[in-house]
Motif scaffolding. Structure first.
Motif, PDB file in Angstrom:
ATOM      1  N   VAL A 176       0.962  -1.255  -0.096  1.00 53.02           N
ATOM      2  CA  VAL A 176      -0.007   0.114  -0.063  1.00 53.02           C
ATOM      3  C   VAL A 176       1.094   1.240   0.110  1.00 53.02           C
ATOM      4  CG1 VAL A 176      -1.828   1.429   1.123  1.00 53.02           C
ATOM      5  CG2 VAL A 176      -2.028  -1.309   1.302  1.00 53.02           C
ATOM      6  N   VAL A 177       0.728   1.872  -0.829  1.00 54.29           N
ATOM      7  CA  VAL A 177       1.620   3.281  -1.058  1.00 54.29           C
ATOM      8  C   VAL A 177       0.466   4.560  -0.555  1.00 54.29           C
ATOM      9  CG1 VAL A 177       3.070   4.795  -2.709  1.00 54.29           C
ATOM     10  CG2 VAL A 177       2.778   2.356  -2.938  1.00 54.29           C
ATOM     11  N   GLY A 178       1.146   5.091   0.479  1.00 55.76           N
ATOM     12  CA  GLY A 178       0.369   6.242   1.031  1.00 55.76           C
ATOM     13  C   GLY A 178      -0.207   5.915   2.466  1.00 55.76           C
ATOM     14  N   SER A 179       0.150   6.843   3.053  1.00 52.84           N
ATOM     15  CA  SER A 179      -0.232   6.370   4.729  1.00 52.84           C
ATOM     16  C   SER A 179      -1.251   7.652   5.289  1.00 52.84           C
ATOM     17  CB  SER A 179       0.985   6.465   5.663  1.00 52.84           C
ATOM     18  OG  SER A 179       1.474   7.680   5.626  1.00 52.84           O
ATOM     19  N   ALA A 180      -2.041   8.412   4.585  1.00 53.46           N
ATOM     20  CA  ALA A 180      -2.830   9.193   4.911  1.00 53.46           C
ATOM     21  C   ALA A 180      -4.178   8.487   5.338  1.00 53.46           C
ATOM     22  CB  ALA A 180      -3.272  10.155   4.023  1.00 53.46           C
ATOM     23  N   THR A 347       2.326  -9.402  -5.151  1.00 58.31           N
ATOM     24  CA  THR A 347       1.611  -9.495  -6.287  1.00 58.31           C
ATOM     25  C   THR A 347       0.547  -8.141  -6.596  1.00 58.31           C
ATOM     26  OG1 THR A 347      -0.268 -10.669  -5.331  1.00 58.31           O
ATOM     27  CG2 THR A 347       1.521 -12.088  -6.212  1.00 58.31           C
ATOM     28  N   SER A 348       0.445  -7.212  -5.647  1.00 60.34           N
ATOM     29  CA  SER A 348      -0.617  -6.320  -5.772  1.00 60.34           C
ATOM     30  C   SER A 348      -0.180  -4.829  -5.200  1.00 60.34           C
ATOM     31  CB  SER A 348      -1.905  -6.414  -5.233  1.00 60.34           C
ATOM     32  OG  SER A 348      -2.325  -7.756  -5.715  1.00 60.34           O
ATOM     33  N   ILE A 349      -0.390  -3.689  -5.630  1.00 56.04           N
ATOM     34  CA  ILE A 349       0.141  -2.622  -5.414  1.00 56.04           C
ATOM     35  C   ILE A 349      -1.345  -1.590  -4.996  1.00 56.04           C
ATOM     36  CG2 ILE A 349       1.263  -0.397  -5.382  1.00 56.04           C
ATOM     37  CD1 ILE A 349       3.529  -2.194  -6.835  1.00 56.04           C
ATOM     38  N   ILE A 350      -1.473  -1.228  -4.016  1.00 54.40           N
ATOM     39  CA  ILE A 350      -2.877  -0.313  -4.021  1.00 54.40           C
ATOM     40  C   ILE A 350      -2.118   1.293  -3.745  1.00 54.40           C
ATOM     41  CG2 ILE A 350      -4.835   0.447  -2.550  1.00 54.40           C
ATOM     42  CD1 ILE A 350      -4.660  -2.487  -3.827  1.00 54.40           C
ATOM     43  N   TRP A 351      -2.552   2.211  -4.661  1.00 55.22           N
ATOM     44  CA  TRP A 351      -1.997   3.393  -4.581  1.00 55.22           C
ATOM     45  C   TRP A 351      -2.864   4.168  -4.136  1.00 55.22           C
ATOM     46  CZ3 TRP A 351       2.958   3.907  -6.163  1.00 55.22           C
ATOM     47  CH2 TRP A 351       3.483   2.937  -7.177  1.00 55.22           C
ATOM     48  N   THR A 352      -2.650   4.790  -2.657  1.00 56.67           N
ATOM     49  CA  THR A 352      -3.629   5.736  -1.939  1.00 56.67           C
ATOM     50  C   THR A 352      -2.883   6.965  -2.057  1.00 56.67           C
ATOM     51  OG1 THR A 352      -2.646   5.387  -0.003  1.00 56.67           O
ATOM     52  CG2 THR A 352      -4.457   3.951  -0.409  1.00 56.67           C
TER      53      THR A 352
END
Length: 424
Positions: A176-180, A347-352
Protein backbone atom coordinates in the motif's frame (compact mmCIF):
# COMPACT_ATOMS: atom_id res chain seq x y z
CA UNK A 1 -32.74 33.88 -27.61
CA UNK A 2 -35.55 31.33 -27.25
CA UNK A 3 -34.15 29.19 -24.47
CA UNK A 4 -35.03 30.08 -20.88
CA UNK A 5 -32.18 31.42 -18.78
CA UNK A 6 -31.77 29.87 -15.35
CA UNK A 7 -30.53 32.01 -12.53
CA UNK A 8 -27.99 29.38 -11.45
CA UNK A 9 -26.56 26.07 -12.60
CA UNK A 10 -24.75 23.88 -10.07
CA UNK A 11 -22.26 21.27 -11.30
CA UNK A 12 -22.09 18.27 -8.97
CA UNK A 13 -24.60 16.65 -6.59
CA UNK A 14 -22.38 15.54 -3.77
CA UNK A 15 -22.85 17.02 -0.31
CA UNK A 16 -21.51 20.39 -1.51
CA UNK A 17 -23.79 20.74 -4.52
CA UNK A 18 -26.82 19.47 -2.62
CA UNK A 19 -26.19 21.96 0.19
CA UNK A 20 -25.91 24.85 -2.29
CA UNK A 21 -29.13 23.71 -3.96
CA UNK A 22 -30.92 23.73 -0.59
CA UNK A 23 -29.99 27.35 0.11
CA UNK A 24 -30.81 28.40 -3.45
CA UNK A 25 -34.24 26.81 -3.14
CA UNK A 26 -34.89 28.55 0.18
CA UNK A 27 -34.10 31.86 -1.54
CA UNK A 28 -36.49 31.04 -4.38
CA UNK A 29 -33.67 31.08 -6.93
CA UNK A 30 -34.38 29.06 -10.06
CA UNK A 31 -31.63 26.54 -10.70
CA UNK A 32 -30.62 23.05 -11.83
CA UNK A 33 -28.01 20.68 -10.42
CA UNK A 34 -26.16 18.41 -12.85
CA UNK A 35 -24.61 15.16 -11.62
CA UNK A 36 -22.69 12.84 -13.94
CA UNK A 37 -23.77 9.78 -11.93
CA UNK A 38 -26.13 9.37 -9.03
CA UNK A 39 -26.46 11.75 -6.13
CA UNK A 40 -23.38 11.24 -3.98
CA UNK A 41 -21.72 9.20 -6.75
CA UNK A 42 -18.17 9.58 -5.39
CA UNK A 43 -19.25 8.15 -2.05
CA UNK A 44 -20.91 5.20 -3.79
CA UNK A 45 -18.24 4.27 -6.32
CA UNK A 46 -14.89 5.40 -4.91
CA UNK A 47 -14.91 3.73 -1.48
CA UNK A 48 -14.03 0.22 -0.38
CA UNK A 49 -16.58 -2.17 1.12
CA UNK A 50 -15.62 -1.74 4.78
CA UNK A 51 -15.24 2.05 4.56
CA UNK A 52 -16.71 4.11 7.38
CA UNK A 53 -17.04 7.87 7.58
CA UNK A 54 -14.34 9.49 9.72
CA UNK A 55 -16.78 11.85 11.44
CA UNK A 56 -19.83 10.75 13.41
CA UNK A 57 -23.36 10.87 11.98
CA UNK A 58 -24.29 13.96 13.99
CA UNK A 59 -21.53 15.98 12.31
CA UNK A 60 -22.54 15.01 8.77
CA UNK A 61 -26.02 16.52 8.66
CA UNK A 62 -26.94 19.15 6.08
CA UNK A 63 -29.14 22.15 7.04
CA UNK A 64 -32.41 21.04 8.63
CA UNK A 65 -31.69 17.42 7.74
CA UNK A 66 -33.38 15.02 10.13
CA UNK A 67 -30.95 12.60 11.84
CA UNK A 68 -30.79 9.59 9.53
CA UNK A 69 -29.55 7.06 12.08
CA UNK A 70 -30.61 6.19 15.59
CA UNK A 71 -27.07 6.53 16.93
CA UNK A 72 -25.70 10.05 16.34
CA UNK A 73 -22.22 9.00 17.53
CA UNK A 74 -21.85 6.04 15.16
CA UNK A 75 -20.09 6.15 11.79
CA UNK A 76 -22.04 5.54 8.60
CA UNK A 77 -20.78 3.63 5.61
CA UNK A 78 -20.20 5.53 2.38
CA UNK A 79 -23.30 4.02 0.78
CA UNK A 80 -25.44 4.90 3.78
CA UNK A 81 -24.22 8.48 3.60
CA UNK A 82 -24.94 8.67 -0.15
CA UNK A 83 -28.46 7.31 0.39
CA UNK A 84 -29.02 9.91 3.10
CA UNK A 85 -28.00 12.61 0.60
CA UNK A 86 -30.40 11.16 -1.96
CA UNK A 87 -33.29 11.08 0.53
CA UNK A 88 -32.51 14.65 1.59
CA UNK A 89 -32.62 15.86 -2.02
CA UNK A 90 -35.94 14.12 -2.56
CA UNK A 91 -37.49 15.43 0.65
CA UNK A 92 -36.42 18.98 -0.14
CA UNK A 93 -37.53 18.55 -3.78
CA UNK A 94 -34.18 19.77 -5.06
CA UNK A 95 -33.89 20.04 -8.88
CA UNK A 96 -31.15 17.48 -9.50
CA UNK A 97 -30.62 15.96 -12.94
CA UNK A 98 -28.71 12.70 -12.53
CA UNK A 99 -26.58 11.04 -15.21
CA UNK A 100 -25.91 14.40 -16.85
CA UNK A 101 -22.21 14.92 -17.55
CA UNK A 102 -21.07 18.49 -18.11
CA UNK A 103 -19.04 18.56 -21.32
CA UNK A 104 -18.20 22.23 -21.66
CA UNK A 105 -18.85 25.69 -20.31
CA UNK A 106 -18.71 28.82 -22.44
CA UNK A 107 -19.43 32.45 -21.69
CA UNK A 108 -21.59 34.65 -23.82
CA UNK A 109 -20.12 38.05 -23.05
CA UNK A 110 -22.78 39.89 -25.02
CA UNK A 111 -25.65 38.27 -23.17
CA UNK A 112 -23.71 37.93 -19.86
CA UNK A 113 -24.68 34.28 -19.48
CA UNK A 114 -23.07 30.86 -19.23
CA UNK A 115 -23.70 28.18 -21.85
CA UNK A 116 -23.42 24.78 -20.19
CA UNK A 117 -23.43 21.77 -22.52
CA UNK A 118 -24.23 18.40 -20.98
CA UNK A 119 -24.53 14.83 -22.16
CA UNK A 120 -28.09 13.86 -21.26
CA UNK A 121 -29.90 10.68 -22.28
CA UNK A 122 -27.39 10.05 -25.04
CA UNK A 123 -27.51 13.48 -26.62
CA UNK A 124 -25.95 16.87 -26.08
CA UNK A 125 -28.10 19.62 -24.59
CA UNK A 126 -27.13 23.21 -23.84
CA UNK A 127 -28.51 25.07 -20.83
CA UNK A 128 -28.18 28.77 -20.10
CA UNK A 129 -27.66 30.41 -16.74
CA UNK A 130 -26.73 33.75 -15.26
CA UNK A 131 -24.48 32.26 -12.59
CA UNK A 132 -22.55 29.03 -12.19
CA UNK A 133 -21.45 27.06 -9.10
CA UNK A 134 -18.79 24.38 -9.56
CA UNK A 135 -19.35 21.78 -6.84
CA UNK A 136 -17.64 18.86 -8.57
CA UNK A 137 -14.89 18.87 -5.93
CA UNK A 138 -11.21 18.11 -6.20
CA UNK A 139 -11.38 14.30 -6.15
CA UNK A 140 -12.46 13.24 -9.60
CA UNK A 141 -9.14 12.46 -11.31
CA UNK A 142 -6.86 9.83 -9.77
CA UNK A 143 -3.24 10.71 -9.13
CA UNK A 144 -0.44 8.18 -9.65
CA UNK A 145 3.33 8.66 -9.51
CA UNK A 146 5.07 8.53 -12.88
CA UNK A 147 7.10 5.51 -11.88
CA UNK A 148 3.95 3.40 -11.49
CA UNK A 149 4.14 2.78 -15.25
CA UNK A 150 7.67 1.42 -14.94
CA UNK A 151 6.62 -1.61 -12.90
CA UNK A 152 6.27 -5.07 -14.36
CA UNK A 153 2.90 -5.76 -16.01
CA UNK A 154 2.48 -8.86 -13.86
CA UNK A 155 1.87 -6.70 -10.76
CA UNK A 156 -1.80 -5.79 -10.23
CA UNK A 157 -2.09 -2.07 -9.58
CA UNK A 158 -5.23 -0.39 -8.24
CA UNK A 159 -5.90 3.14 -7.11
CA UNK A 160 -7.66 3.45 -3.76
CA UNK A 161 -10.83 4.48 -5.60
CA UNK A 162 -10.80 1.11 -7.39
CA UNK A 163 -10.12 -1.06 -4.35
CA UNK A 164 -13.16 -2.79 -2.83
CA UNK A 165 -11.83 -5.70 -0.80
CA UNK A 166 -8.98 -8.20 -0.61
CA UNK A 167 -10.92 -10.80 -2.61
CA UNK A 168 -10.45 -8.83 -5.84
CA UNK A 169 -6.66 -9.18 -5.52
CA UNK A 170 -4.60 -12.19 -6.57
CA UNK A 171 -3.06 -14.36 -3.86
CA UNK A 172 0.08 -12.88 -2.38
CA UNK A 173 1.30 -9.93 -0.35
CA UNK A 174 0.21 -6.34 -0.90
CA UNK A 175 2.07 -3.04 -0.98
CA UNK A 176 0.00 0.00 0.00
CA UNK A 177 1.55 3.30 -1.08
CA UNK A 178 0.45 6.28 0.98
CA UNK A 179 -0.27 6.59 4.71
CA UNK A 180 -2.97 9.23 4.97
CA UNK A 181 -6.51 8.26 5.94
CA UNK A 182 -7.19 5.98 2.95
CA UNK A 183 -3.81 4.27 3.07
CA UNK A 184 -3.88 3.38 6.74
CA UNK A 185 -7.51 2.26 6.59
CA UNK A 186 -7.01 0.07 3.51
CA UNK A 187 -3.88 -1.41 5.12
CA UNK A 188 -5.96 -2.30 8.17
CA UNK A 189 -8.69 -3.80 5.96
CA UNK A 190 -6.11 -5.99 4.21
CA UNK A 191 -4.54 -7.06 7.50
CA UNK A 192 -7.95 -8.08 8.85
CA UNK A 193 -8.43 -10.22 5.75
CA UNK A 194 -5.22 -12.08 6.52
CA UNK A 195 -2.95 -10.45 3.94
CA UNK A 196 0.66 -9.51 4.57
CA UNK A 197 0.99 -5.77 4.05
CA UNK A 198 3.87 -3.44 3.29
CA UNK A 199 2.98 0.23 3.86
CA UNK A 200 4.89 3.07 2.20
CA UNK A 201 4.47 6.14 4.41
CA UNK A 202 4.50 9.87 3.98
CA UNK A 203 4.58 12.90 6.26
CA UNK A 204 1.05 12.66 7.67
CA UNK A 205 -0.25 13.54 11.11
CA UNK A 206 -2.62 11.45 13.18
CA UNK A 207 -5.15 12.05 15.93
CA UNK A 208 -6.60 9.73 18.58
CA UNK A 209 -10.18 8.60 18.02
CA UNK A 210 -11.25 9.62 21.52
CA UNK A 211 -9.64 11.84 24.10
CA UNK A 212 -10.71 12.88 27.60
CA UNK A 213 -14.24 11.58 27.31
CA UNK A 214 -15.14 12.76 23.81
CA UNK A 215 -14.69 11.83 20.20
CA UNK A 216 -11.74 13.82 18.88
CA UNK A 217 -13.89 15.64 16.30
CA UNK A 218 -16.19 16.90 19.07
CA UNK A 219 -13.16 18.47 20.72
CA UNK A 220 -11.76 19.89 17.49
CA UNK A 221 -15.06 21.58 16.74
CA UNK A 222 -15.42 22.90 20.29
CA UNK A 223 -11.92 24.39 20.48
CA UNK A 224 -12.31 26.10 17.10
CA UNK A 225 -9.61 24.06 15.37
CA UNK A 226 -11.51 24.17 12.09
CA UNK A 227 -12.27 27.89 12.26
CA UNK A 228 -8.88 29.00 10.95
CA UNK A 229 -9.55 31.24 7.96
CA UNK A 230 -7.64 30.70 4.74
CA UNK A 231 -6.93 34.42 4.47
CA UNK A 232 -5.21 34.28 7.88
CA UNK A 233 -2.76 31.49 6.99
CA UNK A 234 0.76 32.91 6.74
CA UNK A 235 2.57 29.62 6.12
CA UNK A 236 1.58 28.28 2.64
CA UNK A 237 2.69 24.75 3.53
CA UNK A 238 -0.22 24.52 6.00
CA UNK A 239 -2.62 24.59 3.07
CA UNK A 240 -1.00 21.38 1.76
CA UNK A 241 -1.21 19.40 5.02
CA UNK A 242 -3.12 16.16 4.55
CA UNK A 243 -6.03 15.18 6.75
CA UNK A 244 -4.68 13.29 9.79
CA UNK A 245 -4.92 9.54 10.17
CA UNK A 246 -8.09 8.45 11.95
CA UNK A 247 -10.64 5.71 11.38
CA UNK A 248 -14.39 5.26 11.81
CA UNK A 249 -14.08 1.47 11.61
CA UNK A 250 -15.59 -0.48 14.48
CA UNK A 251 -18.45 0.36 16.81
CA UNK A 252 -17.03 3.74 17.84
CA UNK A 253 -14.14 4.07 15.44
CA UNK A 254 -10.51 3.55 16.35
CA UNK A 255 -7.21 5.32 16.61
CA UNK A 256 -5.08 4.73 13.54
CA UNK A 257 -1.29 4.81 13.89
CA UNK A 258 1.72 3.36 12.12
CA UNK A 259 2.80 1.56 15.27
CA UNK A 260 -0.61 -0.11 15.65
CA UNK A 261 -0.43 -1.28 12.02
CA UNK A 262 3.06 -2.65 12.68
CA UNK A 263 1.76 -4.59 15.69
CA UNK A 264 -0.84 -6.11 13.37
CA UNK A 265 1.92 -7.25 11.04
CA UNK A 266 2.43 -4.42 8.55
CA UNK A 267 5.96 -3.58 7.43
CA UNK A 268 6.35 0.21 7.73
CA UNK A 269 8.49 1.75 4.97
CA UNK A 270 9.52 5.22 3.87
CA UNK A 271 8.13 7.21 0.98
CA UNK A 272 8.13 5.36 -2.36
CA UNK A 273 10.68 7.11 -4.54
CA UNK A 274 11.13 5.28 -7.84
CA UNK A 275 10.75 1.89 -9.47
CA UNK A 276 12.48 -0.44 -11.92
CA UNK A 277 10.50 -3.42 -13.20
CA UNK A 278 10.12 -5.58 -10.06
CA UNK A 279 11.90 -3.30 -7.60
CA UNK A 280 10.57 -0.25 -5.74
CA UNK A 281 12.93 2.08 -3.90
CA UNK A 282 12.02 4.02 -0.73
CA UNK A 283 13.36 7.11 0.98
CA UNK A 284 15.07 6.81 4.37
CA UNK A 285 12.40 8.89 6.14
CA UNK A 286 10.42 6.11 7.79
CA UNK A 287 11.42 7.04 11.35
CA UNK A 288 10.76 10.75 10.81
CA UNK A 289 7.31 9.94 9.39
CA UNK A 290 6.46 7.90 12.50
CA UNK A 291 7.67 10.66 14.81
CA UNK A 292 5.85 13.37 12.84
CA UNK A 293 2.55 11.49 13.21
CA UNK A 294 3.12 11.08 16.95
CA UNK A 295 4.03 14.74 17.38
CA UNK A 296 0.89 15.83 15.55
CA UNK A 297 -1.24 13.80 17.97
CA UNK A 298 0.62 15.26 20.94
CA UNK A 299 0.11 18.81 19.65
CA UNK A 300 -3.63 18.34 19.13
CA UNK A 301 -4.05 16.86 22.61
CA UNK A 302 -2.10 19.77 24.04
CA UNK A 303 -4.48 22.23 22.36
CA UNK A 304 -7.40 20.41 23.93
CA UNK A 305 -5.77 20.32 27.37
CA UNK A 306 -5.07 24.06 27.19
CA UNK A 307 -8.67 24.73 26.20
CA UNK A 308 -9.98 22.60 29.07
CA UNK A 309 -7.78 24.38 31.58
CA UNK A 310 -8.45 27.88 30.26
CA UNK A 311 -12.23 27.44 30.14
CA UNK A 312 -12.47 25.29 33.29
CA UNK A 313 -14.22 22.52 31.37
CA UNK A 314 -15.11 19.43 33.35
CA UNK A 315 -13.44 16.55 31.53
CA UNK A 316 -12.04 13.22 32.73
CA UNK A 317 -8.38 12.34 32.43
CA UNK A 318 -7.37 10.59 29.24
CA UNK A 319 -7.80 6.84 29.09
CA UNK A 320 -4.84 4.76 28.02
CA UNK A 321 -5.04 4.20 24.26
CA UNK A 322 -2.35 1.74 23.22
CA UNK A 323 -2.65 2.76 19.57
CA UNK A 324 -1.95 6.38 20.53
CA UNK A 325 1.11 5.69 22.69
CA UNK A 326 4.07 7.38 20.95
CA UNK A 327 6.72 5.19 19.42
CA UNK A 328 9.54 7.28 20.87
CA UNK A 329 12.33 5.40 19.10
CA UNK A 330 10.28 4.74 15.93
CA UNK A 331 10.95 1.07 16.54
CA UNK A 332 8.08 0.17 14.20
CA UNK A 333 9.96 1.68 11.25
CA UNK A 334 11.67 -0.71 8.86
CA UNK A 335 15.10 0.23 7.54
CA UNK A 336 14.42 -1.31 4.13
CA UNK A 337 15.09 1.07 1.26
CA UNK A 338 14.01 -1.21 -1.55
CA UNK A 339 11.68 -4.13 -2.16
CA UNK A 340 11.97 -6.78 -4.80
CA UNK A 341 8.34 -7.57 -5.48
CA UNK A 342 9.05 -11.11 -6.68
CA UNK A 343 11.22 -12.02 -3.71
CA UNK A 344 8.69 -10.57 -1.26
CA UNK A 345 5.76 -12.27 -3.07
CA UNK A 346 4.07 -8.90 -3.57
CA UNK A 347 1.49 -9.38 -6.31
CA UNK A 348 -0.60 -6.24 -5.80
CA UNK A 349 -0.06 -2.54 -5.20
CA UNK A 350 -2.75 -0.20 -3.90
CA UNK A 351 -1.97 3.43 -4.67
CA UNK A 352 -3.55 5.69 -2.04
CA UNK A 353 -1.90 8.68 -3.64
CA UNK A 354 -4.92 10.93 -3.80
CA UNK A 355 -6.83 12.78 -6.46
CA UNK A 356 -6.82 16.01 -8.35
CA UNK A 357 -9.74 18.00 -9.66
CA UNK A 358 -10.84 17.71 -13.27
CA UNK A 359 -11.91 21.14 -14.46
CA UNK A 360 -11.18 20.53 -18.15
CA UNK A 361 -14.76 21.47 -19.04
CA UNK A 362 -13.98 25.04 -17.94
CA UNK A 363 -12.21 26.68 -20.90
CA UNK A 364 -12.32 29.96 -19.05
CA UNK A 365 -9.54 32.20 -17.66
CA UNK A 366 -10.26 30.83 -14.19
CA UNK A 367 -7.56 28.20 -13.68
CA UNK A 368 -4.01 28.64 -12.48
CA UNK A 369 -0.88 27.04 -13.93
CA UNK A 370 -1.73 23.78 -12.13
CA UNK A 371 -5.16 23.78 -13.82
CA UNK A 372 -6.85 24.41 -10.48
CA UNK A 373 -9.49 27.09 -9.79
CA UNK A 374 -8.41 30.62 -9.00
CA UNK A 375 -10.78 32.06 -6.43
CA UNK A 376 -11.03 33.91 -3.16
CA UNK A 377 -13.29 32.33 -0.57
CA UNK A 378 -14.99 30.40 -3.37
CA UNK A 379 -15.71 33.46 -5.53
CA UNK A 380 -14.13 33.02 -8.96
CA UNK A 381 -12.25 35.62 -10.96
CA UNK A 382 -15.00 35.68 -13.59
CA UNK A 383 -18.27 37.40 -12.71
CA UNK A 384 -20.98 34.96 -11.63
CA UNK A 385 -18.65 31.97 -11.16
CA UNK A 386 -18.27 30.19 -7.81
CA UNK A 387 -16.51 27.13 -6.40
CA UNK A 388 -17.31 24.97 -3.38
CA UNK A 389 -16.12 21.66 -1.92
CA UNK A 390 -12.40 22.40 -2.19
CA UNK A 391 -9.90 22.15 0.70
CA UNK A 392 -9.30 25.49 2.41
CA UNK A 393 -11.96 27.18 0.27
CA UNK A 394 -12.66 29.65 3.08
CA UNK A 395 -11.53 27.92 6.26
CA UNK A 396 -9.86 24.75 7.45
CA UNK A 397 -13.32 23.22 7.82
CA UNK A 398 -13.99 23.53 4.07
CA UNK A 399 -12.38 20.09 3.64
CA UNK A 400 -14.90 18.31 5.88
CA UNK A 401 -18.64 17.75 5.59
CA UNK A 402 -19.31 19.79 8.72
CA UNK A 403 -17.93 22.92 7.04
CA UNK A 404 -19.95 22.72 3.85
CA UNK A 405 -23.06 24.33 5.35
CA UNK A 406 -21.30 27.59 6.17
CA UNK A 407 -19.51 27.69 2.82
CA UNK A 408 -22.74 27.03 0.89
CA UNK A 409 -24.60 29.73 2.78
CA UNK A 410 -21.76 32.16 2.07
CA UNK A 411 -21.74 31.36 -1.68
CA UNK A 412 -25.50 31.63 -2.00
CA UNK A 413 -25.36 34.94 -0.15
CA UNK A 414 -23.05 36.22 -2.88
CA UNK A 415 -25.38 34.88 -5.56
CA UNK A 416 -28.37 36.64 -4.03
CA UNK A 417 -26.52 39.96 -3.92
CA UNK A 418 -25.43 39.75 -7.53
CA UNK A 419 -28.57 38.21 -9.05
CA UNK A 420 -29.71 39.90 -12.19
CA UNK A 421 -33.36 40.29 -13.17
CA UNK A 422 -34.77 38.11 -15.92
CA UNK A 423 -33.75 34.70 -14.54
CA UNK A 424 -36.31 31.89 -14.69
Amino acid sequence: MNKPVLEVIVVGAGHAGICVSYYLAKQGIGHLVFEQGRIGEVWRSQRWDSFKMNSANKLNLLPHQAPYFEDPDAFASATEFALALENYAQQEKLPVKQYCTVLSVQTDQEQAIYRVTVSEAGKETTYLSQQLVIASGGQNRIRLPDFAHQLAKSVVQLHASEYKNARQLPDGNVLVVGSAQSGTQIAQDLLRSGRNVFLSTGRVGRIPRRYRGKDIFDWLVEIGFYDTRTDEVTEPSLLQVKNPQVSGAGERGKTSSLQSLARSGAVILGRADRAEANTIFFQTNTSSNVKYADEFSRHVKQLIDEYIQKNKVLAPLADVDLDDVPDEDASCASDLTKLNLVEEAITSIIWTTGFSGDFSYLPLPVLNEEKLPTHRNGVGVVNGLYFIGLPWLRKRHSAIILGIREDAEFIVGHIVKSSRPGGQ
